[in-house]
Structures are given as C-alpha cells and as structure tokens.
Design a protein around this motif. Structure first.
Motif, PDB file in Angstrom:
ATOM      1  N   CYS A 132      49.636  96.196  68.210  1.00  7.43           N
ATOM      2  CA  CYS A 132      48.756  95.223  67.559  1.00  7.43           C
ATOM      3  C   CYS A 132      47.850  95.953  66.574  1.00  7.43           C
ATOM      4  O   CYS A 132      47.187  96.938  66.932  1.00  7.43           O
ATOM      5  N   CYS A 135      43.830  95.565  67.950  1.00  9.60           N
ATOM      6  CA  CYS A 135      43.362  96.211  69.184  1.00  9.60           C
ATOM      7  C   CYS A 135      44.151  97.477  69.519  1.00  9.60           C
ATOM      8  O   CYS A 135      43.786  98.208  70.439  1.00  9.60           O
ATOM      9  N   CYS A 162      48.648  88.230  70.862  1.00 11.91           N
ATOM     10  CA  CYS A 162      48.613  89.588  71.411  1.00 11.91           C
ATOM     11  C   CYS A 162      48.169  89.495  72.876  1.00 11.91           C
ATOM     12  O   CYS A 162      47.137  88.904  73.178  1.00 11.91           O
ATOM     13  N   CYS A 173      44.465  91.328  73.076  1.00 11.40           N
ATOM     14  CA  CYS A 173      43.259  90.809  72.433  1.00 11.40           C
ATOM     15  C   CYS A 173      43.311  89.310  72.140  1.00 11.40           C
ATOM     16  O   CYS A 173      42.299  88.717  71.774  1.00 11.40           O
TER      17      CYS A 173
HETATM   18 ZN   LIG Z   1      45.669  92.850  69.925  1.00  9.63          ZN
END
Ligand SMILES: [Zn+2]
Length: 234
Positions: A200, A203, A224, A227
């Motif tokens: 990601c 994050c 995700c 996050c």
């Molecule tokens: Zn993320």
C-alpha cells in the motif's frame, strides 16, 4: 476511457493540492509584512518629535525670560548709575535686586544650555529614527508586494483547481464520490492509496496477493486491509 479508480486517484491529487493552496491562502491573508514594527517605529518617532517640540518651546520661553531680565537689569543699572537715588537703604535694595536678577538670569542661561544639549541629542535620535522608519517602510512595501503577488497567483490556482475538481467529480458516480468524501474525512485527507508492487502506497503494508490481482484487474473497490483506504493500481 479512464477507469473510475484512476479518476478517483486524480480527484484525490487535485484535492490534496487544492487543500494546500487553501491553507496557503489563509496563511497569506493572515501574513504580516512588518506593519507592527513599522507602527512601533512611527509611534516612537512621533513621541521623540513631540519631546523635541517641547524642548524648543522651553528654549523659546527661557530666551524670552532672559531678554525680559536683561531689560529689567539694564533699567535698574541705569537708575543706579543715574545718581537719582541718594537714600543708602534704597541704593542697597536696588543693588540687591540687581544681584538677584543677575543670578536668576545665569540660572536660566544654564538651563537653556542644558536644553540645547538635550535638543542636540534628541535631534540625533530623531534623525536616526527617521532613517530607520524610511528603511522599514521600504521593506514593508516590498514584502507586501510579494505577498500580494503570491496571493493573486494562489487565487488563480484555487479557482483553476476548483473547476478541475468539479469536472472530475462530475465524471464519478455520486455513491463513489460520497464514499470517497467520508473516507477522506476519516483518513486525514487521503482516501485512496496507490499500490506500489504489492505494498500500500500510504501505509506501506503488504497487500495479500489475491487482493492485488483484484485491485489491478477488477473493477470492485478493494480496501487496504491495514489502513482501510481504497486501493488503486494503474
Ligand atoms: Zn494501506
């Protein structure tokens, strides 16, 4: 045709820039360009000039007093020398009065000298303050000009980004737009994360392989797992 997730990402880029421009605009509008310092310098100069004026008045008064005393002393001297007064007591009184007037005259003359000294000193201070004020005024004007120039530029950017945003938003389904807005509020302005390989982009956590494929090739919204942001890949 650009897919909706790519559009969403573009919208986010515009929103991030737009937010920055908005913040900068607020800051610019609040920005001081040295007006406080300038006002302080102006006030100090005014005060010193008023003091100088007061001293000039005191000096003029003292000079008048001296002139009046000189006249009275000259008159008294004349009477003393005229021989018109013969009474010893009266002569003595007159001499004493002349002595008193001379002492007073000397005192006022000393005071005048002190006033002149103070005027010199204050005159230098006033000149220095005037120079400083001129410099501050110049600095202030130049800072203000650069602020105004940037303000104009940022306002143009603001208008442009607003238009761009409206245009992008109009191409997205309203439910997706709403989802994006909600997420943006919860995720400190960043609702969409771009995949970097299988990580990601916001994050930095690894995304399971199965999900990566769906993000890349499917049309469903994938979040995700770490996050909670909408993942996009293109
Ligand atoms: Zn993320």
């Amino acid at each position: 045709m650009v897919d909706r997730k790519e559009l969403l990402f573009q919208l986010q880029q515009v929103d991030i820039t737009w937010t920055k421009v908005q913040r900068r605009l607020v800051r610019l509008q609040q920005l001081t360009y040295g007006q406080e310092k300038l006002a302080e310098a102006r006030q100090e100069l005014e005060e010193r000039e008023a003091e100088l004026q007061q001293l000039q008045g005191a000096r003029a008064d003292a000079e008048l007093e001296i002139r009046a005393l000189d006249e009275r002393i000259a008159e008294a001297d004349k009477r003393l020398m005229s021989g018109a007064i013969t009474n010893p007591k009266e002569l003595e009184n007159l001499e004493a009065s002349i002595g008193a007037m001379r002492r007073q005259r000397n005192m006022i003359a000393d005071r005048t000298a002190e006033i002149l000294r103070q005027m010199d000193e204050l005159g230098e201070t006033v000149a220095r303050l005037q120079e400083m004020l001129a410099r501050l005024e110049e600095e202030c004007a130049s800072r203000r000009q650069s602020r105004d120039e940037e303000l104009l530029q940022r306002k143009k950017e603001y208008v442009y980004l607003k238009k761009l945003r409206t245009e992008l938003a109009s191409r997205l389904p309203s439910s997706l737009l709403e989802e994006y807005e909600q997420l943006r509020k919860r995720k400190r302005g960043v609702a969409v994360a771009r995949l970097q390989e299988d990580v990601c982009g916001v994050c930095n956590m690894q995304v399971p392989v199965g999900l990566v494929g769906t993000v890349r090739y499917g049309d469903d919204l994938i979040y995700c797992p770490s996050c909670g942001r909408i993942l996009v890949a293109f």
